[in-house]
Write an enzyme that holds these catalytic residues in place. Structure first.
Site, mmCIF file in Angstrom:
data_model
loop_
_atom_site.group_PDB
_atom_site.id
_atom_site.type_symbol
_atom_site.label_atom_id
_atom_site.label_comp_id
_atom_site.label_asym_id
_atom_site.label_seq_id
_atom_site.Cartn_x
_atom_site.Cartn_y
_atom_site.Cartn_z
ATOM 1 N N PRO A 193 0.794 -1.155 -0.129
ATOM 2 C CA PRO A 193 0.005 -0.003 0.148
ATOM 3 C C PRO A 193 0.965 1.279 -0.013
ATOM 4 O O PRO A 193 1.774 1.229 0.592
ATOM 5 C CB PRO A 193 -0.889 -0.123 1.248
ATOM 6 C CG PRO A 193 -0.139 -1.229 2.154
ATOM 7 C CD PRO A 193 0.417 -1.892 1.075
ATOM 8 N N ASN A 194 0.214 2.325 -0.730
ATOM 9 C CA ASN A 194 0.743 3.566 -0.964
ATOM 10 C C ASN A 194 1.968 3.701 -1.613
ATOM 11 O O ASN A 194 2.552 4.801 -1.702
ATOM 12 C CB ASN A 194 1.029 4.190 0.284
ATOM 13 C CG ASN A 194 -0.301 4.212 1.282
ATOM 14 O OD1 ASN A 194 -1.194 4.760 0.943
ATOM 15 N ND2 ASN A 194 -0.321 3.618 2.570
ATOM 16 N N ARG A 214 5.177 10.988 -2.492
ATOM 17 C CA ARG A 214 4.597 10.516 -0.927
ATOM 18 C C ARG A 214 5.959 11.003 -0.101
ATOM 19 O O ARG A 214 6.872 10.065 -0.205
ATOM 20 C CB ARG A 214 4.292 9.196 -0.968
ATOM 21 C CG ARG A 214 4.030 8.731 0.547
ATOM 22 C CD ARG A 214 4.022 7.195 0.558
ATOM 23 N NE ARG A 214 3.840 6.796 1.860
ATOM 24 C CZ ARG A 214 4.106 5.265 2.177
ATOM 25 N NH1 ARG A 214 4.704 4.479 1.300
ATOM 26 N NH2 ARG A 214 3.851 5.114 3.479
ATOM 27 N N TYR A 227 11.226 8.895 1.663
ATOM 28 C CA TYR A 227 11.337 7.684 0.665
ATOM 29 C C TYR A 227 11.990 8.293 -0.486
ATOM 30 O O TYR A 227 12.245 7.382 -1.455
ATOM 31 C CB TYR A 227 9.898 7.398 0.554
ATOM 32 C CG TYR A 227 9.014 6.778 1.673
ATOM 33 C CD1 TYR A 227 9.421 5.717 2.300
ATOM 34 C CD2 TYR A 227 8.009 7.279 1.969
ATOM 35 C CE1 TYR A 227 8.841 5.081 3.419
ATOM 36 C CE2 TYR A 227 7.315 6.881 3.140
ATOM 37 C CZ TYR A 227 7.746 5.618 3.562
ATOM 38 O OH TYR A 227 7.235 5.267 4.941
ATOM 39 N N ASN A 286 7.878 -5.640 -0.580
ATOM 40 C CA ASN A 286 7.763 -4.495 0.212
ATOM 41 C C ASN A 286 6.294 -4.531 0.599
ATOM 42 O O ASN A 286 5.563 -3.791 -0.228
ATOM 43 C CB ASN A 286 8.290 -3.085 -0.479
ATOM 44 C CG ASN A 286 8.481 -2.000 0.367
ATOM 45 O OD1 ASN A 286 7.743 -1.996 1.403
ATOM 46 N ND2 ASN A 286 8.861 -0.773 -0.072
ATOM 47 N N ALA A 329 3.035 -0.738 5.063
ATOM 48 C CA ALA A 329 2.530 -0.780 6.312
ATOM 49 C C ALA A 329 1.909 -2.112 6.720
ATOM 50 O O ALA A 329 1.922 -2.447 7.842
ATOM 51 C CB ALA A 329 1.441 0.403 6.632
ATOM 52 N N GLU A 362 12.414 -9.434 2.515
ATOM 53 C CA GLU A 362 11.663 -8.344 2.903
ATOM 54 C C GLU A 362 12.771 -7.105 2.585
ATOM 55 O O GLU A 362 13.558 -6.993 2.821
ATOM 56 C CB GLU A 362 11.742 -8.212 4.506
ATOM 57 C CG GLU A 362 10.788 -7.329 4.938
ATOM 58 C CD GLU A 362 10.724 -7.268 6.523
ATOM 59 O OE1 GLU A 362 10.981 -8.196 7.157
ATOM 60 O OE2 GLU A 362 10.207 -6.308 7.346
ATOM 61 N N HIS A 407 12.506 -2.403 2.566
ATOM 62 C CA HIS A 407 11.854 -1.252 2.893
ATOM 63 C C HIS A 407 12.806 -0.138 2.439
ATOM 64 O O HIS A 407 14.110 -0.380 2.293
ATOM 65 C CB HIS A 407 11.793 -1.140 4.348
ATOM 66 C CG HIS A 407 10.827 -2.169 4.948
ATOM 67 N ND1 HIS A 407 9.583 -2.134 4.543
ATOM 68 C CD2 HIS A 407 11.161 -3.033 5.453
ATOM 69 C CE1 HIS A 407 9.006 -3.107 5.389
ATOM 70 N NE2 HIS A 407 10.037 -3.964 5.803
ATOM 71 N N ARG A 437 12.847 4.660 12.778
ATOM 72 C CA ARG A 437 11.807 5.591 12.786
ATOM 73 C C ARG A 437 10.945 5.276 13.728
ATOM 74 O O ARG A 437 11.432 4.915 14.917
ATOM 75 C CB ARG A 437 11.026 5.156 11.492
ATOM 76 C CG ARG A 437 11.950 5.789 10.169
ATOM 77 C CD ARG A 437 11.121 5.307 8.966
ATOM 78 N NE ARG A 437 10.194 6.047 8.983
ATOM 79 C CZ ARG A 437 9.009 6.043 7.849
ATOM 80 N NH1 ARG A 437 9.131 5.136 7.012
ATOM 81 N NH2 ARG A 437 7.973 6.693 7.880
HETATM 82 C C1 DQA Z 1 8.008 1.101 3.957
HETATM 83 C C2 DQA Z 1 8.006 1.347 5.490
HETATM 84 C C3 DQA Z 1 6.915 1.085 6.098
HETATM 85 O O1 DQA Z 1 6.820 1.428 7.294
HETATM 86 C C4 DQA Z 1 5.892 2.068 5.420
HETATM 87 O O2 DQA Z 1 4.559 1.790 6.193
HETATM 88 C C5 DQA Z 1 5.486 1.995 4.045
HETATM 89 C C6 DQA Z 1 6.991 1.934 3.472
HETATM 90 C C7 DQA Z 1 9.355 1.650 3.185
HETATM 91 O O3 DQA Z 1 9.792 1.040 1.988
HETATM 92 O O4 DQA Z 1 10.408 2.187 3.691
HETATM 93 O O5 DQA Z 1 4.819 2.291 3.508
HETATM 94 O O6 DQA Z 1 7.854 -0.116 3.586
#
Ligand code: DQA
Length: 148
Positions: free
Chosen positions: A11-12, A19, A24, A75, A78, A99, A101, A108
């Site tokens: 998501p997102n 964003r 990011y 990735n 959240a 995994e 990110h 964080r």
């Molecule tokens: C994320 C880190 C997550 O905590 C966050 O909710 C994201 C992006 C990252 O790529 O740094 O949506 O996965």
């Protein structure tokens, strides 16, 4: 046999570039996808790049990876910090998952330090921004080499 990797984004992440660029970075998801395809060409592997904002759709995509892909870069956004269902999906498909990110989730907010993905992943890459994607692809290839 040509290896195939699924690169799955949660998501997102479709909003990357606009964003929270201070967290990011300025790179869009389309830029990252292009970067991954260039890297795949260099490595001589196939990739499929996907994104969804929906937990169930991500689970369906993980299930569909069985018998199609050799490994997954995930990735989960959240959902990393909340989703037992994604954790169970990874446990069920018997495919190696890295995994990933962009941000360093350990530097964080406290809630981002909990990952439901980490216990079922072969490893975690975080904090290197968009460069983490090709790094994760290298990590999977290294894992394939060691497990052959
Ligand atoms: C994320 C880190 C997550 O905590 C966050 O909710 C994201 C992006 C990252 O790529 O740094 O949506 O996965």
């Amino acid at each position: 046999m040509t290896r195939s990797i699924l690169i799955l984004n949660g998501p997102n992440l479709n909003l990357l570039g606009t964003r929270q660029p201070e967290v990011y970075g300025p790179t869009t998801l389309a830029d990252i996808e292009a970067m991954c395809y260039r890297k795949a060409k260099v490595l001589g592997i196939e990739i499929v790049f996907a994104q969804s904002n929906h937990e169930g759709a991500l689970i369906d995509t993980l299930h569909a990876a069985r018998g199609v892909h050799d490994g997954i870069v995930l990735n989960a956004g959240a959902y990393t910090h909340t989703s037992v269902a994604l954790m169970d999906a990874i446990s069920s498909i018997m495919l190696p998952v890295v995994e990933l990110h962009l941000s360093n989730i350990h530097a964080r907010e406290e809630f981002r330090r909990t990952s439901f993905i980490a216990p079922v992943a072969i490893g975690q890459i975080c904090g290197f921004g968009a460069a983490g994607y090709p790094l994760a692809m290298d990590a999977l290839l290294s894992y394939f080499g060691e497990t052959e």
